[in-house]
Design a protein around this motif. Structure first.
Motif, PDB file in Angstrom:
ATOM      1  N   TRP A  93       0.620  -1.205   0.048  1.00  0.00           N
ATOM      2  CA  TRP A  93      -0.118   0.085  -0.064  1.00  0.00           C
ATOM      3  C   TRP A  93       0.908   0.866   0.035  1.00  0.00           C
ATOM      4  O   TRP A  93       0.492   2.479  -0.497  1.00  0.00           O
ATOM      5  CB  TRP A  93      -1.020   0.185   1.220  1.00  0.00           C
ATOM      6  CG  TRP A  93      -0.377  -0.039   2.554  1.00  0.00           C
ATOM      7  CD1 TRP A  93      -0.384  -1.135   3.384  1.00  0.00           C
ATOM      8  CD2 TRP A  93       0.083   0.892   3.321  1.00  0.00           C
ATOM      9  NE1 TRP A  93       0.274  -0.816   4.704  1.00  0.00           N
ATOM     10  CE2 TRP A  93       0.555   0.516   4.693  1.00  0.00           C
ATOM     11  CE3 TRP A  93       0.430   2.350   2.843  1.00  0.00           C
ATOM     12  CZ2 TRP A  93       1.035   1.342   5.621  1.00  0.00           C
ATOM     13  CZ3 TRP A  93       1.125   3.350   3.923  1.00  0.00           C
ATOM     14  CH2 TRP A  93       1.583   2.574   5.407  1.00  0.00           C
ATOM     15  N   LEU A  94       2.183   0.994   0.684  1.00  0.00           N
ATOM     16  CA  LEU A  94       2.808   2.463   0.458  1.00  0.00           C
ATOM     17  C   LEU A  94       3.505   2.544  -0.629  1.00  0.00           C
ATOM     18  O   LEU A  94       3.637   3.860  -1.171  1.00  0.00           O
ATOM     19  CB  LEU A  94       3.956   2.198   1.793  1.00  0.00           C
ATOM     20  CG  LEU A  94       4.917   3.387   1.946  1.00  0.00           C
ATOM     21  CD1 LEU A  94       4.325   4.566   2.344  1.00  0.00           C
ATOM     22  CD2 LEU A  94       5.856   3.075   3.061  1.00  0.00           C
ATOM     23  N   THR A  95       4.223   1.428  -1.308  1.00  0.00           N
ATOM     24  CA  THR A  95       4.873   1.775  -2.603  1.00  0.00           C
ATOM     25  C   THR A  95       3.844   1.973  -3.782  1.00  0.00           C
ATOM     26  O   THR A  95       4.153   2.843  -4.768  1.00  0.00           O
ATOM     27  CB  THR A  95       5.701   0.588  -3.140  1.00  0.00           C
ATOM     28  OG1 THR A  95       4.990  -0.753  -3.040  1.00  0.00           O
ATOM     29  CG2 THR A  95       6.917   0.409  -1.889  1.00  0.00           C
ATOM     30  N   THR A  96       2.468   1.599  -3.518  1.00  0.00           N
ATOM     31  CA  THR A  96       1.527   1.935  -4.445  1.00  0.00           C
ATOM     32  C   THR A  96       1.409   3.294  -4.356  1.00  0.00           C
ATOM     33  O   THR A  96       1.065   4.104  -5.377  1.00  0.00           O
ATOM     34  CB  THR A  96       0.305   1.107  -4.293  1.00  0.00           C
ATOM     35  OG1 THR A  96       0.738  -0.502  -4.601  1.00  0.00           O
ATOM     36  CG2 THR A  96      -0.825   1.429  -5.315  1.00  0.00           C
ATOM     37  N   ALA A  97       0.974   3.764  -3.161  1.00  0.00           N
ATOM     38  CA  ALA A  97       0.646   5.375  -2.811  1.00  0.00           C
ATOM     39  C   ALA A  97       1.665   6.419  -3.276  1.00  0.00           C
ATOM     40  O   ALA A  97       1.444   7.343  -3.832  1.00  0.00           O
ATOM     41  CB  ALA A  97       0.049   5.288  -1.723  1.00  0.00           C
ATOM     42  N   HIS A  98       3.126   5.671  -3.251  1.00  0.00           N
ATOM     43  CA  HIS A  98       4.132   6.658  -3.269  1.00  0.00           C
ATOM     44  C   HIS A  98       5.256   5.818  -4.133  1.00  0.00           C
ATOM     45  O   HIS A  98       6.138   5.629  -3.636  1.00  0.00           O
ATOM     46  CB  HIS A  98       4.849   7.113  -1.876  1.00  0.00           C
ATOM     47  CG  HIS A  98       4.017   7.936  -1.131  1.00  0.00           C
ATOM     48  ND1 HIS A  98       3.637   9.199  -1.281  1.00  0.00           N
ATOM     49  CD2 HIS A  98       3.191   7.594  -0.158  1.00  0.00           C
ATOM     50  CE1 HIS A  98       2.911   9.879  -0.460  1.00  0.00           C
ATOM     51  NE2 HIS A  98       2.523   8.745   0.176  1.00  0.00           N
ATOM     52  N   PRO A  99       5.028   5.596  -5.381  1.00  0.00           N
ATOM     53  CA  PRO A  99       6.001   4.867  -6.170  1.00  0.00           C
ATOM     54  C   PRO A  99       7.453   5.669  -6.469  1.00  0.00           C
ATOM     55  O   PRO A  99       8.355   4.873  -6.434  1.00  0.00           O
ATOM     56  CB  PRO A  99       5.373   4.835  -7.597  1.00  0.00           C
ATOM     57  CG  PRO A  99       4.497   5.825  -7.571  1.00  0.00           C
ATOM     58  CD  PRO A  99       3.808   6.172  -6.237  1.00  0.00           C
ATOM     59  N   GLU A 100       7.442   6.874  -5.912  1.00  0.00           N
ATOM     60  CA  GLU A 100       8.871   7.235  -5.905  1.00  0.00           C
ATOM     61  C   GLU A 100       9.603   6.863  -4.721  1.00  0.00           C
ATOM     62  O   GLU A 100      10.911   7.249  -4.719  1.00  0.00           O
ATOM     63  CB  GLU A 100       8.562   8.985  -5.754  1.00  0.00           C
ATOM     64  CG  GLU A 100       8.154   9.444  -4.307  1.00  0.00           C
ATOM     65  CD  GLU A 100       6.391   9.419  -4.274  1.00  0.00           C
ATOM     66  OE1 GLU A 100       5.943   9.998  -3.263  1.00  0.00           O
ATOM     67  OE2 GLU A 100       5.827   8.843  -5.208  1.00  0.00           O
ATOM     68  N   ILE A 101       9.100   6.163  -3.821  1.00  0.00           N
ATOM     69  CA  ILE A 101       9.869   5.616  -2.628  1.00  0.00           C
ATOM     70  C   ILE A 101      10.918   4.667  -3.388  1.00  0.00           C
ATOM     71  O   ILE A 101      11.990   4.319  -2.935  1.00  0.00           O
ATOM     72  CB  ILE A 101       8.960   4.991  -1.774  1.00  0.00           C
ATOM     73  CG1 ILE A 101       8.427   6.014  -0.994  1.00  0.00           C
ATOM     74  CG2 ILE A 101       9.682   3.801  -0.922  1.00  0.00           C
ATOM     75  CD1 ILE A 101       7.201   5.426  -0.036  1.00  0.00           C
TER      76      ILE A 101
END
Length: 672
Positions: A93-101
């Motif tokens: 859920w985090l890398t989907t919301a913030h792919p720039e991570i």
């Protein structure tokens, strides 16, 4: 607010433990596992290492019910917890919301979710989310009596140490501005006059992504430094949250191993409350047991001689080498007790129960797929019993009168694309020197450049290609005060900015060595050189001349025929030796033996066997000293000793016969 000063990790005796992943199993299996842990003598368990998606399944929605249950069961069984912050791998859920991570490779492509450590160390969005998780975990478990140690993230930088994305570039510029202050200083340090690389604005500076030609080596060196510092900064951010909210000691697991080079752990060590290391026997190496001993000694060096914790190693095969060999009977025991002999006050494994799914399903474990009716389980439980017999050894320190100087920065500087020989590796030189001195039965400390050397009689400086003038002066001043040192080829070539010392190679060591090296003359990997005293060498030669040094051997053939190969020079009250080539093992041992005799450095005990197959290390405490004898040979070896052997409970009078493949630990003194 909690005192942020360093806190000690306290444990009764030598810890015996494992990494446990209860999220992979049902609660009924937990009960079986905890019961078997008791049978095995496990008293420290690392959990929640990769637990992010389980304790925070949705952003800001925390659920500790299952983790509470597991920790409660472990605590009821008397097992202490090494609690992970859970931040090692971000949830989907985090890398989907913030792919720039997601991290970026040197070629400018992203690496995606589905593995582990899919995060950029410079990402502010990742940092924010990770610290939110750490705060929640710390608040929830701050007062839990089972938690003995905080485990920040996991193997920081194992996969994501070098990120080349735009966020990394911004952070890199900030790091460079803090270091250099002005662009003029940066341009001077990097030598940007070469190839029209001069920078006129900070915005022009980027991470060293892949180029059509070779990259700027100064830029790459600083990028390595920045990347190590950036991961350390992330560790510090998590540790600060934990230290503010709890009184529990904090650490993270280092990776002191042959294939991990991106973290300068000398700069990390003061930030952990106990040095912890992960080490796996590397079967790709010609001498994996030697490398294991070196890694253990280096871990002790990072701990400045204090006891440290082996956070992970394996009972058998790992899952990530090209050929994942099972350990031979007794090998796991010898591996484990080698770490203890060399200063570890804890022996832990990855992992408890072998996984049945995922990338690590063929990684060995304390409880194998085949269960308890196995030779591996029987050896592991016997090891657990031995570890608990060694309670009195905890807190003692290893005795060493010799040291090897090791530098991650020199490792980075010798890996650049344009160098005299791509076949020459820094770690190979370190291992060759370590192997030669270990084959004499001599215990060594591993120390950084600039370390105080006053406690040592003999110091070896293998291939210290990059060295600052002040760090070099520490070594040469120590020699002048009566020390005996060996400095080897390619040392003292460049300063901390990767700028070549002019006037003759060996730079700041030149006067102490009494030689002047004019030209490097490397040779083909398969070529063997002969020296005038009969020794043989390979890979490297140098054209130089002795100024004040005594020449012990010259090159008899090859591109440096007639030039000095082995020299020694009186410098003040001491002696500086120099070897201008990669000696073959027998010749290297011969030089080390001559130096050791002059320095009065001896093995911890006399033995009738070959020390290349025998480890003899002494740990010393306030009341007793303990002699560890580890026999890797196929036959028994007699070792002179006096006292009582702990494993068998037998008295030792004059000597002890150590069976083939066995370990013996003698409490030294009068036999009872």
């Amino acid at each position: 607010m909690t005192d942020l000063s360093r806190r000690s990790f306290e444990h009764d005796g030598i810890a015996f433990g494992c990494d446990y992943n209860p999220e992979q199993w049902d609660p009924e299996t937990w009960d079986e596992d905890i019961a078997l842990m008791g049978d095995a003598g496990v008293d420290l368990v690392a959990i929640n290492i990769f637990g992010w998606s389980h304790v925070e399944p949705r952003a800001g929605d925390f659920d500790f019910a299952r983790l509470d249950d597991v920790i409660g069961r472990l605590h009821a069984a008397g097992i202490r917890v090494n609690l992970g912050t859970g931040t090692a791998s971000p949830p989907a859920w985090l890398t989907t919301a913030h792919p720039e991570i997601l991290p970026m490779a040197a070629d400018g492509t992203r690496r995606y979710h589905g593995g582990r450590q899919a995060w950029c160390p410079s990402s502010p969005d990742f940092r924010r989310a990770a610290l939110g998780l750490v705060t929640a975990v710390a608040n929830h478990y701050a007062q839990h009596p089972a938690v003995a140690l905080w485990h920040v993230s996991n193997e920081l930088g194992c996969h994501n140490a070098l990120c080349y994305c735009d966020e990394s570039a911004i952070a890199f510029r900030r790091w460079l501005q803090d270091k250099y202050g002005t662009l003029e200083s940066l341009n001077a340090a990097w030598g940007t006059a070469f190839w029209s690389q001069t920078y006129g604005a900070w915005s022009e500076v980027h991470t060293p992504r892949a180029t059509l030609s070779t990259c700027n080596p100064g830029q790459e060196l600083d990028f390595h430094r920045f990347s190590s510092d950036e991961l350390l900064d992330h560790y510090r951010a998590e540790a600060e949250v934990l230290r503010t909210l709890t009184d529990i000691p904090v650490t993270t697991n280092f990776m002191v191993a042959a294939h991990i080079e991106n973290m300068d752990y000398w700069s990390w060590a003061d930030d952990v409350d106990i040095v912890a290391n992960d080490h796996y026997l590397d079967q790709r190496l010609a001498a994996p047991t030697m490398e294991l001993a070196f890694a253990a000694d280096l871990s002790r060096g990072l701990a400045q001689g204090a006891p440290w914790l082996l956070m992970e190693h394996s009972t058998g095969a790992v899952n990530w080498q090209p050929l994942n060999l099972a350990k031979m009977p007794g090998e796991m025991t010898r591996n484990s007790l080698t770490h203890v002999a060399r200063g570890a006050d804890g022996v832990c494994f990855f992992q408890w129960r072998a996984s049945v799914q995922g990338s690590e399903k063929f990684h060995s474990a304390m409880l194998p797929h085949a269960g308890v009716d196995t030779d591996l389980w029987r050896e592991m439980t016997a090891l657990g019993a031995t570890i608990h017999q060694l309670e009195e050894v905890a807190g003692t320190r290893v005795e060493a009168h010799a040291a090897i100087i090791f530098s991650w920065e020199s490792w980075w500087a010798t890996q650049t694309e344009s160098r005299p020989s791509q076949s020459l590796g820094y770690l190979d030189q370190i291992h060759a020197a370590y192997s030669a001195i270990r084959a004499l039965g001599i215990t060594v400390d591993i120390v950084p450049p600039g370390a105080c050397l006053s406690q040592y009689r003999m110091v070896v400086v293998p291939g210290l290609h990059l060295v600052g003038a002040s760090d070099a002066k520490v070594i040469t001043d120590w020699i002048a005060d009566g020390g005996i040192a060996l400095i080897t080829f390619y040392s003292g070539t460049v300063d901390e900015n990767d700028r070549v010392f002019t006037g003759g190679y060996t730079g700041p060591f030149r006067e102490a060595l009494g030689i002047r090296i004019e030209e490097f003359a490397p040779v083909e990997p398969g070529e063997v050189l002969t020296l005038s005293d009969g020794k043989r060498s390979r890979l490297w030669s140098e054209r130089g001349r002795a100024i004040t040094a005594l020449t012990h051997a010259e090159f008899s053939d090859g591109p440096s025929n007639g030039h000095p190969a082995i020299t020694s020079n009186a410098w003040g009250s001491g002696t500086a030796w120099y070897v201008a080539t990669q000696l073959e093992p027998a010749g290297y041992q011969n030089v080390m033996a001559e130096m050791a005799a002059a320095a009065n450095v001896r093995p911890a005990a006399v033995a009738n066997g070959d020390f290349s197959q025998l480890e003899v290390v002494r740990r010393v405490g306030a009341d007793h000293s303990y002699l560890f004898v580890i026999n890797h040979a196929d036959e028994a070896i007699a070792v002179q000793s006096q006292g009582n052997e702990i494993i068998t409970g037998s008295p030792v009078v004059g000597h002890i016969d150590v069976p083939a493949g066995a370990v013996r630990i003698i409490r030294e003194g009068a036999a009872v």
